[in-house]
Scaffold this active site. Structure first.
Site, PDB file in Angstrom:
ATOM      1  N   ASP A  67       0.809  -1.218   0.000  1.00  0.00           N
ATOM      2  CA  ASP A  67       0.000   0.000   0.000  1.00  0.00           C
ATOM      3  C   ASP A  67       0.844   1.270   0.000  1.00  0.00           C
ATOM      4  O   ASP A  67       2.056   1.224   0.212  1.00  0.00           O
ATOM      5  CB  ASP A  67      -0.969   0.002   1.202  1.00  0.00           C
ATOM      6  CG  ASP A  67      -0.331  -0.477   2.490  1.00  0.00           C
ATOM      7  OD1 ASP A  67       0.909  -0.511   2.573  1.00  0.00           O
ATOM      8  OD2 ASP A  67      -1.067  -0.824   3.430  1.00  0.00           O
ATOM      9  N   ASN A 136      -7.620  -2.886  14.178  1.00  0.00           N
ATOM     10  CA  ASN A 136      -9.021  -3.165  13.838  1.00  0.00           C
ATOM     11  C   ASN A 136      -9.135  -4.373  12.911  1.00  0.00           C
ATOM     12  O   ASN A 136     -10.176  -4.613  12.321  1.00  0.00           O
ATOM     13  CB  ASN A 136      -9.666  -1.925  13.188  1.00  0.00           C
ATOM     14  CG  ASN A 136      -8.945  -1.508  11.914  1.00  0.00           C
ATOM     15  OD1 ASN A 136      -8.031  -2.184  11.455  1.00  0.00           O
ATOM     16  ND2 ASN A 136      -9.368  -0.403  11.321  1.00  0.00           N
ATOM     17  N   HIS A 138      -7.321  -4.841  10.141  1.00  0.00           N
ATOM     18  CA  HIS A 138      -7.040  -4.599   8.719  1.00  0.00           C
ATOM     19  C   HIS A 138      -5.730  -5.269   8.295  1.00  0.00           C
ATOM     20  O   HIS A 138      -4.832  -5.493   9.107  1.00  0.00           O
ATOM     21  CB  HIS A 138      -7.072  -3.100   8.373  1.00  0.00           C
ATOM     22  CG  HIS A 138      -5.918  -2.291   8.848  1.00  0.00           C
ATOM     23  ND1 HIS A 138      -6.030  -0.955   9.193  1.00  0.00           N
ATOM     24  CD2 HIS A 138      -4.605  -2.577   9.008  1.00  0.00           C
ATOM     25  CE1 HIS A 138      -4.851  -0.483   9.535  1.00  0.00           C
ATOM     26  NE2 HIS A 138      -3.966  -1.441   9.433  1.00  0.00           N
ATOM     27  N   GLU A 143      -9.750  -2.026   5.201  1.00  0.00           N
ATOM     28  CA  GLU A 143     -10.378  -1.694   6.479  1.00  0.00           C
ATOM     29  C   GLU A 143     -11.650  -2.508   6.685  1.00  0.00           C
ATOM     30  O   GLU A 143     -12.231  -3.003   5.718  1.00  0.00           O
ATOM     31  CB  GLU A 143     -10.729  -0.197   6.477  1.00  0.00           C
ATOM     32  CG  GLU A 143      -9.542   0.728   6.286  1.00  0.00           C
ATOM     33  CD  GLU A 143      -8.693   0.888   7.538  1.00  0.00           C
ATOM     34  OE1 GLU A 143      -8.800   0.054   8.461  1.00  0.00           O
ATOM     35  OE2 GLU A 143      -7.919   1.857   7.595  1.00  0.00           O
TER      36      GLU A 143
HETATM   37  C1  F6R Z   1       1.463  -1.491   6.204  1.00  0.00           C
HETATM   38  C2  F6R Z   1       0.132  -2.022   6.265  1.00  0.00           C
HETATM   39  C3  F6R Z   1      -0.675  -2.053   7.519  1.00  0.00           C
HETATM   40  C4  F6R Z   1       0.126  -2.423   8.761  1.00  0.00           C
HETATM   41  C5  F6R Z   1      -0.766  -2.455   9.986  1.00  0.00           C
HETATM   42  C6  F6R Z   1       0.024  -2.728  11.263  1.00  0.00           C
HETATM   43  O1  F6R Z   1       1.985  -1.594   4.901  1.00  0.00           O
HETATM   44  O2  F6R Z   1      -0.346  -2.420   5.271  1.00  0.00           O
HETATM   45  O3  F6R Z   1      -1.733  -2.969   7.352  1.00  0.00           O
HETATM   46  O4  F6R Z   1       0.719  -3.683   8.562  1.00  0.00           O
HETATM   47  O5  F6R Z   1      -1.413  -1.224  10.135  1.00  0.00           O
HETATM   48  O6  F6R Z   1       0.857  -1.641  11.503  1.00  0.00           O
HETATM   49  P1  F6R Z   1       1.987  -1.683  12.617  1.00  0.00           P
HETATM   50  O7  F6R Z   1       2.951  -2.734  12.188  1.00  0.00           O
HETATM   51  O8  F6R Z   1       2.600  -0.315  12.592  1.00  0.00           O
HETATM   52  O9  F6R Z   1       1.299  -2.019  13.904  1.00  0.00           O
END
Ligand code: F6R
Length: 244
Positions: A67, A136, A138, A143
């Site tokens: 992303d 959450n 995701h 989301e």
């Molecule tokens: C990042 C991504 C997100 C993160 C997720 C967890 O490329 O796609 O889905 O993997 O938000 O984030 P952290 O690792 O910062 O807790």
């Protein structure tokens, strides 16, 4: 689904890096699906260390990131392209022209997304997809919602994601409100999936992901249907899972 329990973040990172290394050694021209965020930083550091020791060669590896924030370019230090360059690509011998991140500067969402889908198809799909887990549920920026979004699409980030990400920006106003993300279908088509999860704050959601119903309200729950998922999580993140 295989679950490996790690002692802590560092141990999780080392175990995850071992799995990625094995992939690169077994298939030097593999396609890695990569993630940003705090979860993979330690994994990338470990991979860099092994590369510097001469144990790993990224010269034939292709990477496709999950992303990117819409509106942020490679020079913006909060863009995911910048993150990948500084946390991994600048430190190993990967060919940067073989590293793909959605084009955050492409204002035409349809164009940005369809080009990214074409890249994934052209590269033959993803051999090993690394995922972090959002609080959450995701994955990527898929989301919670009413349906599983299939391919690369433009998302409005939820309040909780904006809240979680604002620590990286000077103010909440600066946090982008939209992102381009690979869809659930693209993620599920990866031949192997590696999910890394650390910390007590993710314990509840990890339990839901692994043992709750499969629902777009918890996007990562779809991983229960993939036939080659490895979870590497530390004790704190696994603290709500019984029977381990
Ligand atoms: C990042 C991504 C997100 C993160 C997720 C967890 O490329 O796609 O889905 O993997 O938000 O984030 P952290 O690792 O910062 O807790």
């Amino acid at each position: 689904m295989t679950i490996y329990q790690a002692e802590n973040y560092q141990d999780m990172s080392r175990k995850a890096a071992n799995i990625i290394s094995a992939q690169i050694i077994m298939k030097p021209n593999c396609v890695l699906g990569l993630a940003t965020g705090s979860s993979p930083v330690g994994t990338y550091q470990q991979l860099i260390e092994w590369y510097k020791k001469g144990d790993l060669d990224f010269s034939q590896v292709t990477s496709i990131n999950l992303d990117e924030y819409k509106g942020l370019g490679p020079d913006n230090d909060q863009s995911y392209r910048y993150f990948m360059n500084t946390n991994l690509f600048n430190h190993v011998n990967i060919d940067k022209t073989r590293t793909f991140v959605p084009d955050g500067l492409e204002a035409d969402s349809e164009k940005a997304c369809s080009e990214y889908n074409q890249i994934i198809t052209r590269e033959g799909g993803i051999d090993l997809q690394l995922l972090g887990l959002g609080h959450n549920g995701h994955i990527g920026f898929n989301e919670p919602g009413a349906a599983f979004e299939k391919e690369t699409h433009c998302v409005d980030l939820t309040e909780s994601t904006i809240e979680a990400n604002k620590r990286f920006f000077d103010s909440e106003d600066e946090v982008p409100k939209q992102a381009y993300t690979m869809g659930i279908k693209s993620i599920m088509q990866a031949r192997k999936i590696l999910v890394i999860v650390s910390g007590e704050s993710k314990a509840e959601i990890l339990n839901e992901v692994l043992h709750g119903p499969i629902t777009p309200a918890v996007p990562a729950s779809i991983l229960q249907l993939h036939n080659d998922v490895t979870i590497v999580a530390d004790k704190a993140a696994l603290s709500r899972i019984s029977g381990l």
